[in-house]
Design a protein around this motif. Structure first.
Motif, short mmCIF file in Angstrom:
data_model
loop_
_atom_site.label_atom_id
_atom_site.label_comp_id
_atom_site.label_asym_id
_atom_site.label_seq_id
_atom_site.Cartn_x
_atom_site.Cartn_y
_atom_site.Cartn_z
N ARG A 1 0.84 -1.20 0.00
CA ARG A 1 0.00 0.00 0.00
C ARG A 1 0.87 1.25 0.00
NH1 ARG A 1 -1.75 2.96 4.31
NH2 ARG A 1 -1.02 1.36 5.72
N ALA B 1 1.41 4.15 -2.88
CA ALA B 1 1.26 5.58 -2.60
C ALA B 1 2.48 6.35 -3.12
CB ALA B 1 1.08 5.81 -1.10
N ALA C 1 0.71 7.00 4.47
CA ALA C 1 0.50 7.02 3.02
C ALA C 1 0.77 8.41 2.45
CB ALA C 1 -0.91 6.57 2.68
N LYS C 2 0.37 9.43 3.18
CA LYS C 2 0.59 10.81 2.71
C LYS C 2 2.09 11.11 2.64
CE LYS C 2 -1.33 15.35 3.18
NZ LYS C 2 -2.45 16.09 3.69
N TRP D 1 3.43 9.36 -0.43
CA TRP D 1 3.01 10.04 -1.65
C TRP D 1 3.85 11.30 -1.87
CZ3 TRP D 1 1.19 14.59 -3.59
CH2 TRP D 1 0.53 14.54 -4.81
N TYR E 1 -4.33 11.12 -0.21
CA TYR E 1 -4.27 10.29 1.00
C TYR E 1 -4.51 11.10 2.26
CZ TYR E 1 -2.38 6.78 -2.11
OH TYR E 1 -2.21 5.88 -3.14
#
Length: 57
Positions: A8, A12, A36-37, A40, A31
């Protein structure tokens, strides 16, 4: 479970990289979760750096 989480986060990062290559703004991060942010944004920054170095146009 660790593999799913890694996949995951790798996705990202990849999505952020693609967004950076496309010239999208970092504010467009889709996100909400912190991990995840961060991934990314890391991908986005990598793409911006690669574009500035002339690796992509």
């Amino acid at each position: 479970m660790k593999r799913q989480k890694r996949d995951r986060l790798e996705r990202a990062h990849s999505n952020g990289y693609q967004a950076g290559l496309a010239g999208k703004n970092k504010e467009n991060c889709p996100y909400q979760s912190t991990d995840a942010k961060m991934e990314w944004l890391g991908g986005w920054r990598d793409a911006i750096n690669d574009r500035q170095m002339g690796l992509f146009k």
